[in-house]
Design a protein around this motif. Structure first.
Motif, mmCIF file in Angstrom:
data_model
loop_
_atom_site.group_PDB
_atom_site.id
_atom_site.type_symbol
_atom_site.label_atom_id
_atom_site.label_comp_id
_atom_site.label_asym_id
_atom_site.label_seq_id
_atom_site.Cartn_x
_atom_site.Cartn_y
_atom_site.Cartn_z
ATOM 1 N N LEU A 13 3.387 10.411 9.134
ATOM 2 C CA LEU A 13 3.592 11.470 10.120
ATOM 3 C C LEU A 13 4.704 12.427 9.712
ATOM 4 N N SER A 14 5.170 12.303 8.491
ATOM 5 C CA SER A 14 6.348 13.065 8.059
ATOM 6 C C SER A 14 5.961 14.403 7.448
ATOM 7 N N ARG A 15 6.994 15.215 7.201
ATOM 8 C CA ARG A 15 6.757 16.528 6.618
ATOM 9 C C ARG A 15 7.984 16.949 5.824
ATOM 10 N N VAL A 16 7.861 18.036 5.121
ATOM 11 C CA VAL A 16 8.853 18.711 4.285
ATOM 12 C C VAL A 16 9.056 17.937 2.981
ATOM 13 N N LEU A 17 10.196 17.234 2.737
ATOM 14 C CA LEU A 17 10.456 16.761 1.386
ATOM 15 C C LEU A 17 10.732 15.270 1.282
ATOM 16 N N ALA A 18 11.762 14.765 1.942
ATOM 17 C CA ALA A 18 12.241 13.405 1.669
ATOM 18 C C ALA A 18 11.143 12.365 1.849
ATOM 19 N N CYS A 19 10.554 12.310 3.031
ATOM 20 C CA CYS A 19 9.532 11.293 3.296
ATOM 21 C C CYS A 19 8.228 11.575 2.557
ATOM 22 N N PRO A 20 7.753 12.821 2.474
ATOM 23 C CA PRO A 20 6.575 13.061 1.632
ATOM 24 C C PRO A 20 6.779 12.651 0.178
ATOM 25 N N PHE A 21 7.996 12.792 -0.347
ATOM 26 C CA PHE A 21 8.282 12.329 -1.701
ATOM 27 C C PHE A 21 8.096 10.815 -1.786
ATOM 28 N N ALA A 22 8.595 10.088 -0.769
ATOM 29 C CA ALA A 22 8.443 8.630 -0.748
ATOM 30 C C ALA A 22 6.982 8.226 -0.735
ATOM 31 N N THR A 23 6.187 8.845 0.147
ATOM 32 C CA THR A 23 4.791 8.427 0.261
ATOM 33 C C THR A 23 3.966 8.879 -0.937
ATOM 34 N N MET A 24 4.358 9.958 -1.601
ATOM 35 C CA MET A 24 3.651 10.339 -2.830
ATOM 36 C C MET A 24 3.852 9.278 -3.909
ATOM 37 N N ILE A 25 5.078 8.789 -4.043
ATOM 38 C CA ILE A 25 5.346 7.725 -5.011
ATOM 39 C C ILE A 25 4.466 6.516 -4.712
ATOM 40 N N LEU A 26 4.426 6.112 -3.445
ATOM 41 C CA LEU A 26 3.670 4.921 -3.065
ATOM 42 C C LEU A 26 2.173 5.155 -3.204
#
Length: 399
Positions: A13-26
């Protein structure tokens, strides 16, 4: 073989940078990541510069840098029907990740207390600027605010100069890594207990946690470290030096590197000087030592100096610009510049997740999704909704 996270489903449910970066890695490690975006507009970074123009349209390079390999669905979280869709999807998920302001998802009935009723094994991660508790919890902030308040900006800059932010959004990027660690450790804990959990992660906490050596020096010495540019507060030499061709090199050595460094620079008296053998002695004579090394390095071109250091096994490396890094022979040999095919843009370069596995498949490098590209598929496959049901939701602006 398979990728290590292929049995994990993340509702993002996140947006912008920090959390999308995490989920992209995963996602590129094998997790199925369902990214929930606002109908019509999506993650606000879809509109961020720089833009990439292709024959089929225009996309944000910012968005693409942090959202590869995900599925995109559009759901109106302000709608009661949209909230119900999220509750049903979360009941099937392993992880829910959100970075809304404190209290927002509680008002929508999408907080951990509510979603865990239907899924007690759920790992729910809340990433906020200042955490769910404490006097700053209601405050808003951005990457540079967390850099400023977390101390890193006070440590960065030239000697005697003002504070400087690093050239990358360090608070956002490292928060993404912290979030990925939180998700993976929570999933491991769930294997042992069968129970999920709620993780309260504050981006400010993440920056304070990075203070590491600066905090250790403060705890040990009461020292508030000054800005030293590229120099290390407790090691000499460890700094950037300008070479004859106006290029720069970073040298960082320990006691065993001192004599070979002095010899390759022609500083033979220093090489044999017993009062400079120990690092503590060089730290105490920092000004003198740095001036002498700077003058000696300035007589050599960067590549020549780096070659001499390599031959003498002195740790040193050229300070490369972004274009130099992305064309560097070693970076390319390690596969750190790859490409994905995009339906609107054609081929586009990207930086992969930097792991090489023996025993699992290496991380993938997928493309970022078009806005809402997987809405029908996810609602159909996971919730059993038919085409008419999905069309009715779309007409009511739920999706």
């Amino acid at each position: 073989m398979t990728r290590p996270l292929e049995n994990v489903t993340i509702l993002d449910l996140s947006r912008v940078l920090a959390c999308p970066f995490a989920t992209m890695i995963l996602a590129e490690l094998g997790a199925t990541v369902i990214k929930v975006e606002q109908p019509g507009t999506g993650d606000e970074t879809r509109g961020f510069e720089p833009r990439v123009e292709g024959e089929g349209g225009s996309e944000s390079a910012y968005y693409m840098a942090f959202n590869r390999s995900k599925q995109s669905i559009t759901v109106n979280l302000r709608s009661a029907e949209g909230q119900d869709l999220i509750r049903k999807l979360s009941a099937q998920a392993d992880v829910v990740l959100e970075n809304f302001p404190v209290g927002t998802l509680q008002r929508y009935g999408l907080d951990y207390a509510r979603l865990s009723q239907d899924n007690p094994a759920l790992v729910y991660v809340s990433c906020t600027g200042f955490g769910m508790t404490g006097p700053y919890a209601p405050r808003k902030g951005y990457d540079t605010v967390f850099q400023a308040m977390g101390g890193i900006m006070s440590l960065t800059g030239e000697r005697g100069g003002g504070p400087v932010k690093p050239g990358l959004p360090v608070a956002d990027l490292t928060s993404g890594l912290w979030v990925a660690i939180a998700i993976l450790s929570s999933l491991m804990g769930r294997q042992a207990t069968g129970k999920g959990c709620h993780v309260d992660f504050s981006m400010l906490d993440g920056q304070v946690g990075l203070l590491s050596l600066a905090a250790a020096r403060f705890f040990a010495l009461g020292e508030v470290p000054p800005r030293l540019g590229t120099e290390h507060p407790g090691r000499v030499p460890s700094a950037a030096f300008r070479c004859r061709d106006d290029k720069w090199v970073q040298v960082t050595g320990s006691d065993q590197h001192w004599k070979p460094l002095c010899d390759l620079l022609g500083l033979h008296e220093w090489a044999e000087d017993p009062t400079l053998v120990r690092n503590i002695d060089r730290v105490n004579r920092r000004e003198e030592v740095m001036a002498g090394l700077s003058a000696a390095v300035a007589r050599l071109d960067r590549d020549e100096f780096c070659r001499l250091c390599d031959e003498a096994k002195v740790p040193a490396g050229p300070i490369l610009s972004v274009d130099e890094v992305l064309s560097n022979e070693h970076v390319l040999a390690r596969g750190m510049v790859r490409e994905f095919a995009h339906p609107q843009l054609g081929s586009f370069k990207a930086l992969p997740v930097p792991f090489k596995f023996d025993g699992f498949d290496d991380p993938s490098l997928g493309r970022p999704p078009l806005l809402g590209e997987h809405t029908d598929q996810v609602l159909g496959d996971r919730l059993g909704l038919g085409k008419e049901d999905i069309q009715a939701l779309r007409e009511r602006k739920v999706i």
